[in-house]
Design an enzyme around this catalytic site. Sequence first.
Site, PDB file in Angstrom:
ATOM      1  CG  ASP A  79      -2.035  -0.985   1.150  1.00  0.00           C
ATOM      2  OD1 ASP A  79      -2.376  -1.418   0.042  1.00  0.00           O
ATOM      3  OD2 ASP A  79      -2.569  -1.361   2.219  1.00  0.00           O
TER       4      ASP A  79
ATOM      5  NE  ARG B  89      -6.190   0.586   2.816  1.00  0.00           N
ATOM      6  CZ  ARG B  89      -5.658   0.816   1.616  1.00  0.00           C
ATOM      7  NH1 ARG B  89      -5.679  -0.124   0.707  1.00  0.00           N
ATOM      8  NH2 ARG B  89      -5.140   1.997   1.331  1.00  0.00           N
TER       9      ARG B  89
END
Length: 297
Positions: free
Chosen positions: A120, A287
């Site tokens: 990420d 998230r």
Amino acid sequence: MHREGLEAVRKLVLNRPAPYEAISVRPLTPVIGAEIEGVDLSGELSNHQFDEVHRALLEHHVIVFRDQHLSGEDHKRFARRFGSLHVHPLQRMKGGDIERLEIVADAESKYVAGEGWHTDVTCDAEPPMGSLLYIHETPEIGGQHGFGGDTLFANTHLAYEMLSAPMQAMLEGLTAVHDGAIPWVQGYGYAPQGQEFAKNEHPVVVRHPETGRKLLYVNRGFTSHIPQLARFESNALLEILYRVIETQPALSCRVRWTPNTLVFWDNRCTQHQAIWDYFPLNHSGHRVSIVGTRPAA
């Protein structure tokens, strides 16, 4: 798998951790992933529980909590025990709760977030140290939930350790450019006008800031090139490194989502890939990510 790879796996399997006292930990594989039981994340964890959850994250890199019923504030409160919350560029553009990114796929989706292997937001100067994805709706197939939409996770410590000694030596001292435009322009075919994306250079081999263990720090999702090499050399070397992660099952695990599951991964030493095998059914959640530190050789 060559001899170095087998030896790396053997060392991990033989290095059994001490038992846990405040939580139950059930490994998914010998080298990555574990399910955590005996914890209710909707309330405050005791210091002992928190310390053992933190330890489980460092030992297993991906930890799974099932049957959790969390509000948005519960989700963020648990994440904040590990540090300040990261704001994803996409969520900043959307507005609303900028600390909690909505993850949704349905019959109208043209793509899903994280469909290719990546770590990420490595384009940031200080990429997230970890991400916590809470899924509350999973595809319903054959009258029951829990099928489709799995996520694969790979151990990038082990990816580095599986390389031969000459390859490891060659990688030392190299850096790679990580460009935030890659997933948008190349992956999604999106070229926003006037939008600036983060771009930063990180070592190809870094040390985990808490454990000191080396890991491979390039990913297909954000890495553009190795500036010390000619472009054709960079492309060839990066492809070799990507394929170590993508084609070696021994360094990965597969997490099957069920409703109200939270998965917490150590973004510093893992890559992951979301599998979109459930179109046109729904898969949704949120998230939260935690601010990290700059990767260091």
